[in-house]
Design a protein around this motif. Structure first.
Motif, PDB file in Angstrom:
ATOM      1  N   THR A  21       0.803  -1.241  -0.015  1.00  0.00           N
ATOM      2  CA  THR A  21      -0.018   0.035   0.020  1.00  0.00           C
ATOM      3  C   THR A  21       0.905   1.237   0.010  1.00  0.00           C
ATOM      4  O   THR A  21       2.051   1.231   0.356  1.00  0.00           O
ATOM      5  N   ASP A  22       0.275   2.420  -0.229  1.00  0.00           N
ATOM      6  CA  ASP A  22       0.674   3.451  -0.239  1.00  0.00           C
ATOM      7  C   ASP A  22       1.512   4.035   1.094  1.00  0.00           C
ATOM      8  O   ASP A  22       2.239   4.967   1.247  1.00  0.00           O
ATOM      9  N   GLU A  23       0.681   3.567   1.980  1.00  0.00           N
ATOM     10  CA  GLU A  23       0.967   3.865   3.344  1.00  0.00           C
ATOM     11  C   GLU A  23       2.349   3.442   3.595  1.00  0.00           C
ATOM     12  O   GLU A  23       3.137   3.772   4.557  1.00  0.00           O
ATOM     13  N   LEU A  24       2.607   2.246   3.324  1.00  0.00           N
ATOM     14  CA  LEU A  24       4.191   1.438   3.492  1.00  0.00           C
ATOM     15  C   LEU A  24       5.039   2.204   2.581  1.00  0.00           C
ATOM     16  O   LEU A  24       6.267   2.315   3.169  1.00  0.00           O
ATOM     17  N   ALA A  25       4.744   2.211   1.475  1.00  0.00           N
ATOM     18  CA  ALA A  25       5.907   2.945   0.691  1.00  0.00           C
ATOM     19  C   ALA A  25       5.250   3.855  -0.336  1.00  0.00           C
ATOM     20  O   ALA A  25       4.232   3.679  -1.065  1.00  0.00           O
ATOM     21  N   PRO A  26       5.717   5.120  -0.246  1.00  0.00           N
ATOM     22  CA  PRO A  26       4.784   6.107  -0.671  1.00  0.00           C
ATOM     23  C   PRO A  26       4.976   6.230  -2.228  1.00  0.00           C
ATOM     24  O   PRO A  26       4.215   7.084  -3.136  1.00  0.00           O
ATOM     25  N   VAL A  27       5.978   5.341  -2.947  1.00  0.00           N
ATOM     26  CA  VAL A  27       5.913   5.393  -4.388  1.00  0.00           C
ATOM     27  C   VAL A  27       5.890   4.050  -4.861  1.00  0.00           C
ATOM     28  O   VAL A  27       6.122   3.229  -4.055  1.00  0.00           O
ATOM     29  N   GLY A  28       5.570   3.934  -6.173  1.00  0.00           N
ATOM     30  CA  GLY A  28       5.449   2.346  -6.847  1.00  0.00           C
ATOM     31  C   GLY A  28       6.756   1.946  -6.990  1.00  0.00           C
ATOM     32  O   GLY A  28       7.930   2.641  -6.933  1.00  0.00           O
ATOM     33  N   PHE A  29       6.952   0.752  -7.550  1.00  0.00           N
ATOM     34  CA  PHE A  29       8.190   0.260  -7.674  1.00  0.00           C
ATOM     35  C   PHE A  29       8.988   1.064  -8.815  1.00  0.00           C
ATOM     36  O   PHE A  29      10.180   1.222  -8.558  1.00  0.00           O
ATOM     37  N   GLU A  30       8.539   1.304 -10.157  1.00  0.00           N
ATOM     38  CA  GLU A  30       9.100   2.147 -10.932  1.00  0.00           C
ATOM     39  C   GLU A  30       9.881   3.338 -10.531  1.00  0.00           C
ATOM     40  O   GLU A  30      10.987   3.525 -10.723  1.00  0.00           O
ATOM     41  N   GLU A  31       9.181   4.091  -9.502  1.00  0.00           N
ATOM     42  CA  GLU A  31       9.555   5.318  -8.912  1.00  0.00           C
ATOM     43  C   GLU A  31      10.550   4.951  -8.070  1.00  0.00           C
ATOM     44  O   GLU A  31      11.740   5.809  -8.069  1.00  0.00           O
ATOM     45  N   ALA A  32      10.312   3.898  -7.108  1.00  0.00           N
ATOM     46  CA  ALA A  32      11.505   3.789  -6.348  1.00  0.00           C
ATOM     47  C   ALA A  32      12.785   3.157  -7.002  1.00  0.00           C
ATOM     48  O   ALA A  32      13.841   3.651  -6.325  1.00  0.00           O
ATOM     49  N   GLU A  33      12.569   2.314  -7.902  1.00  0.00           N
ATOM     50  CA  GLU A  33      13.692   2.049  -8.846  1.00  0.00           C
ATOM     51  C   GLU A  33      14.316   3.254  -9.317  1.00  0.00           C
ATOM     52  O   GLU A  33      15.621   3.345  -9.200  1.00  0.00           O
ATOM     53  N   LYS A  34      13.718   4.133  -9.910  1.00  0.00           N
ATOM     54  CA  LYS A  34      14.325   5.257 -10.671  1.00  0.00           C
ATOM     55  C   LYS A  34      15.176   6.341  -9.425  1.00  0.00           C
ATOM     56  O   LYS A  34      16.151   6.749  -9.693  1.00  0.00           O
ATOM     57  N   PHE A  35      14.366   6.323  -8.282  1.00  0.00           N
ATOM     58  CA  PHE A  35      15.062   7.113  -7.393  1.00  0.00           C
ATOM     59  C   PHE A  35      15.962   6.547  -6.341  1.00  0.00           C
ATOM     60  O   PHE A  35      16.662   7.160  -5.399  1.00  0.00           O
ATOM     61  N   GLY A  36      16.075   5.138  -6.523  1.00  0.00           N
ATOM     62  CA  GLY A  36      16.915   4.196  -5.449  1.00  0.00           C
ATOM     63  C   GLY A  36      16.688   4.471  -4.098  1.00  0.00           C
ATOM     64  O   GLY A  36      17.410   4.550  -3.130  1.00  0.00           O
ATOM     65  N   THR A  37      15.296   4.361  -3.734  1.00  0.00           N
ATOM     66  CA  THR A  37      14.748   4.504  -2.551  1.00  0.00           C
ATOM     67  C   THR A  37      15.184   3.365  -1.700  1.00  0.00           C
ATOM     68  O   THR A  37      15.720   2.162  -2.037  1.00  0.00           O
ATOM     69  N   ILE A  38      15.067   3.586  -0.070  1.00  0.00           N
ATOM     70  CA  ILE A  38      15.650   2.655   0.471  1.00  0.00           C
ATOM     71  C   ILE A  38      14.647   1.479   0.551  1.00  0.00           C
ATOM     72  O   ILE A  38      15.297   0.177   0.767  1.00  0.00           O
ATOM     73  N   HIS A  39      13.379   1.954   0.394  1.00  0.00           N
ATOM     74  CA  HIS A  39      12.368   0.481   0.024  1.00  0.00           C
ATOM     75  C   HIS A  39      12.991  -0.276  -1.199  1.00  0.00           C
ATOM     76  O   HIS A  39      12.923  -1.553  -1.043  1.00  0.00           O
ATOM     77  N   TYR A  40      13.390   0.225  -2.128  1.00  0.00           N
ATOM     78  CA  TYR A  40      13.707  -0.331  -3.540  1.00  0.00           C
ATOM     79  C   TYR A  40      15.157  -1.141  -3.032  1.00  0.00           C
ATOM     80  O   TYR A  40      15.029  -2.223  -3.516  1.00  0.00           O
ATOM     81  N   ARG A  41      16.019  -0.616  -2.458  1.00  0.00           N
ATOM     82  CA  ARG A  41      17.265  -1.120  -2.064  1.00  0.00           C
ATOM     83  C   ARG A  41      17.034  -2.519  -1.324  1.00  0.00           C
ATOM     84  O   ARG A  41      17.772  -3.541  -1.641  1.00  0.00           O
ATOM     85  N   ARG A  42      16.397  -2.312  -0.333  1.00  0.00           N
ATOM     86  CA  ARG A  42      15.933  -3.589   0.571  1.00  0.00           C
ATOM     87  C   ARG A  42      15.315  -4.705  -0.189  1.00  0.00           C
ATOM     88  O   ARG A  42      15.858  -5.656   0.126  1.00  0.00           O
ATOM     89  N   ALA A  43      14.375  -4.106  -0.944  1.00  0.00           N
ATOM     90  CA  ALA A  43      13.737  -5.261  -1.830  1.00  0.00           C
ATOM     91  C   ALA A  43      14.955  -6.043  -2.838  1.00  0.00           C
ATOM     92  O   ALA A  43      14.760  -7.203  -2.961  1.00  0.00           O
ATOM     93  N   VAL A  44      15.619  -5.263  -3.418  1.00  0.00           N
ATOM     94  CA  VAL A  44      16.679  -6.040  -4.366  1.00  0.00           C
ATOM     95  C   VAL A  44      17.707  -6.773  -3.466  1.00  0.00           C
ATOM     96  O   VAL A  44      18.326  -7.743  -3.901  1.00  0.00           O
ATOM     97  N   GLU A  45      18.226  -6.207  -2.335  1.00  0.00           N
ATOM     98  CA  GLU A  45      18.921  -6.960  -1.404  1.00  0.00           C
ATOM     99  C   GLU A  45      18.277  -8.362  -1.104  1.00  0.00           C
ATOM    100  O   GLU A  45      18.761  -9.329  -0.847  1.00  0.00           O
TER     101      GLU A  45
END
Length: 64
Positions: A21-45
């Motif tokens: 949900t947006d409450e847990l991650a403020p952006v979708g996967f593509e945006e998180a990937e583009k900006f390299g958010t902590i949520h994205y980096r943890r998912a990749v890890e």
């Protein structure tokens, strides 16, 4: 990570499962990937860690 489609797909599956949900991650996967958010980096890890676990040939990993 655009060159490793399997890793990207696994990271997306982790991201979408952990942050559904947006409450847990403020952006979708593509945006998180583009900006390299902590949520994205943890998912990749997490996806990389999953690829490190593998069964020997002919062995089935137990389902938890």
């Amino acid at each position: 990570m655009e060159h490793d489609l399997r890793l990207r797909a696994a990271a997306r599956a982790v991201y979408d499962t952990v942050y559904p949900t947006d409450e847990l991650a403020p952006v979708g996967f593509e945006e998180a990937e583009k900006f390299g958010t902590i949520h994205y980096r943890r998912a990749v890890e997490a996806a990389r860690a999953c690829f490190m676990v593998r069964a020997d040939q002919g062995e089935q990993l137990p389902l938890i």
